[in-house]
Design a protein around this motif. Structure first.
Motif, PDB file in Angstrom:
ATOM      1  N   ARG A  79      97.015  31.567  26.500  1.00  0.00           N
ATOM      2  CA  ARG A  79      96.200  30.899  27.365  1.00  0.00           C
ATOM      3  C   ARG A  79      95.575  31.848  28.609  1.00  0.00           C
ATOM      4  NH1 ARG A  79      96.690  25.487  30.472  1.00  0.00           N
ATOM      5  NH2 ARG A  79      95.723  25.997  32.547  1.00  0.00           N
ATOM      6  N   ALA A 132     106.889  27.641  32.982  1.00  0.00           N
ATOM      7  CA  ALA A 132     106.988  26.240  33.292  1.00  0.00           C
ATOM      8  C   ALA A 132     105.889  25.675  34.246  1.00  0.00           C
ATOM      9  CB  ALA A 132     108.331  25.663  33.988  1.00  0.00           C
ATOM     10  N   ASP A 133     105.318  24.680  33.456  1.00  0.00           N
ATOM     11  CA  ASP A 133     104.090  23.932  34.554  1.00  0.00           C
ATOM     12  C   ASP A 133     103.025  25.000  34.676  1.00  0.00           C
ATOM     13  OD1 ASP A 133     102.580  21.937  35.269  1.00  0.00           O
ATOM     14  OD2 ASP A 133     103.398  22.178  37.564  1.00  0.00           O
ATOM     15  N   LEU A 134     102.553  25.787  33.688  1.00  0.00           N
ATOM     16  CA  LEU A 134     101.548  26.858  34.003  1.00  0.00           C
ATOM     17  C   LEU A 134     100.137  26.291  34.294  1.00  0.00           C
ATOM     18  CD1 LEU A 134     100.886  29.746  33.942  1.00  0.00           C
ATOM     19  CD2 LEU A 134     100.269  29.663  31.714  1.00  0.00           C
ATOM     20  N   ALA A 135      99.742  25.155  33.663  1.00  0.00           N
ATOM     21  CA  ALA A 135      98.564  24.232  34.141  1.00  0.00           C
ATOM     22  C   ALA A 135      98.664  23.995  35.425  1.00  0.00           C
ATOM     23  CB  ALA A 135      98.613  23.554  33.024  1.00  0.00           C
ATOM     24  N   GLY A 136      99.835  23.287  35.757  1.00  0.00           N
ATOM     25  CA  GLY A 136      99.863  22.885  37.407  1.00  0.00           C
ATOM     26  C   GLY A 136      99.827  23.937  38.310  1.00  0.00           C
ATOM     27  N   LYS A 137     100.503  25.154  38.060  1.00  0.00           N
ATOM     28  CA  LYS A 137     100.677  26.377  39.042  1.00  0.00           C
ATOM     29  C   LYS A 137      99.323  26.920  39.153  1.00  0.00           C
ATOM     30  CE  LYS A 137     105.595  27.193  38.320  1.00  0.00           C
ATOM     31  NZ  LYS A 137     106.338  28.198  37.627  1.00  0.00           N
ATOM     32  N   THR A 138      98.194  26.726  38.178  1.00  0.00           N
ATOM     33  CA  THR A 138      97.265  27.550  38.349  1.00  0.00           C
ATOM     34  C   THR A 138      95.787  26.830  38.418  1.00  0.00           C
ATOM     35  OG1 THR A 138      97.080  27.594  35.952  1.00  0.00           O
ATOM     36  CG2 THR A 138      98.180  29.390  36.817  1.00  0.00           C
ATOM     37  N   ALA A 139      96.227  25.483  38.645  1.00  0.00           N
ATOM     38  CA  ALA A 139      95.192  24.526  38.841  1.00  0.00           C
ATOM     39  C   ALA A 139      94.158  24.740  40.058  1.00  0.00           C
ATOM     40  CB  ALA A 139      95.561  23.085  38.940  1.00  0.00           C
ATOM     41  N   ASP A 155      99.451  27.362  45.781  1.00  0.00           N
ATOM     42  CA  ASP A 155     100.708  27.078  46.260  1.00  0.00           C
ATOM     43  C   ASP A 155     101.264  28.405  46.845  1.00  0.00           C
ATOM     44  OD1 ASP A 155     101.190  28.090  43.839  1.00  0.00           O
ATOM     45  OD2 ASP A 155     102.863  26.955  43.388  1.00  0.00           O
TER      46      ASP A 155
END
Length: 318
Positions: A79, A132-139, A155
């Motif tokens: 990704r 875990a939740d890579l998309a959310g962490k880098t949004a 964050d």
């Protein structure tokens, strides 16, 4: 995008380069053992300098060296995350430190390998079990100020509340140590001295330099040092971090995340960097060069050895 694997992978990190008379953008006089479970890294250092022809104000032409800035696109488990503009001295450590300072990973053991290939300008990070939740962490991406443009995900600042730095009794610096540190950096055979246009960062125990890095952005240099520390299990509690760049909130934040309570800069301090350092109980020195400095925060960690004030100049009336 397929990444060509043209470099053998190793768990070793770069040692101090042989002294060939050329400046070094990465220098680690001491190489502690690697931590258990350290990821496999390639050793894909790029060409550091490029020679060009310039013409001055007198019409004279001559050859000049400039830093060879290049893009490095980071892929994590295939990704695409970010493109870092870098000199490329130790790109694998840069990527590892960037992942740690962005809080995308908590430990180097989460990474299986980092493969850099300059033919395609990409770094492939393979994790052990995914993030875990890579998309959310880098949004939420924040592009920071400065050369090379740093990137901080939203964050990262929120997680600073959990940082606990050592108290003033156990993490201190003497004025003589500070002066010795500054003199070492002044005498260093650096890329900046030969070509300019780069920032330098270094990590010290007392006046002993552990590692020094130069890159087109100060944030890249500190991330590379973070990667080196993590690979070797070096903690920051008794260390001093040096940078040629200004102390913005990003630099203070990353130093705190590395556990380093004392920062020295040849440049100045921003209001947000100052406020963050006060909040975290850090000591900041700015405008530090040639035995001159300003201590902005954390006076309680500083053992001053004041130098004599210059004698006032008497003006005799004629």
């Amino acid at each position: 995008m397929a990444l060509q694997r043209r470099h053998a992978q190793t768990t070793a990190t770069p040692a101090r380069a042989a002294d060939t008379g050329e400046p070094r953008a990465f220098e680690a006089p001491v190489q502690p053992p690697l931590v258990p479970g350290a990821p496999r890294l390639t050793t894909a250092q790029g060409t550091l300098l490029r020679e060009i022809t310039v013409q001055d104000e007198h019409g004279a032409r001559r050859l000049l060296h400039i830093p060879a800035e290049r893009p490095l696109t980071v892929f994590v488990d295939k990704r695409e995350l970010v493109t870092l503009m870098t000199l490329g001295a130790c790109p694998e450590l840069l990527v590892l430190g960037w992942l740690l300072n962005q809080r995308l990973i908590a430990d180097v053991a989460e990474v299986a390998s980092i493969t850099v290939d300059w033919d395609v300008g990409a770094a492939a990070v393979q994790t052990q079990t995914g993030i875990a939740d890579l998309a959310g962490k880098t949004a939420h991406r924040v592009v920071t100020t400065g050369c090379g443009q740093g990137t901080v995900f939203g964050d990262a600042m929120d997680q600073l509340g959990g940082i606990r730095l050592p108290d003033a009794a156990s993490a201190r610096i003497r004025q003589g140590t500070l002066n010795a540190l500054l003199e070492q950096m002044r005498q260093r055979h650096s890329i900046h001295r030969k070509a300019g246009s780069v920032h330098g960062c270094a990590l010290f125990t007392g006046s002993q330099m552990l590692v020094a890095v130069e890159d087109v952005g100060r944030h890249n240099a500190i991330d590379t040092i973070a990667g080196w520390m993590a690979m070797h299990g070096v903690t920051g509690a008794d260390k001093t971090f040096y940078t040629t760049g200004r102390l913005t909130s990003e630099m203070v934040m990353k130093s705190a995340q590395m556990g380093v309570p004392i920062i020295v800069s040849r440049n100045g301090v921003t209001a947000m960097g100052h406020g963050l350092a006060e909040q975290l109980g850090m000591t900041l020195f700015g405008r530090a060069a040639n035995r001159h400095f300003l201590c902005y925060t954390g006076f309680e960690r500083f053992d001053a050895e004041p130098e004599a004030q210059p004698a006032p100049v008497r003006v005799v009336a004629g």
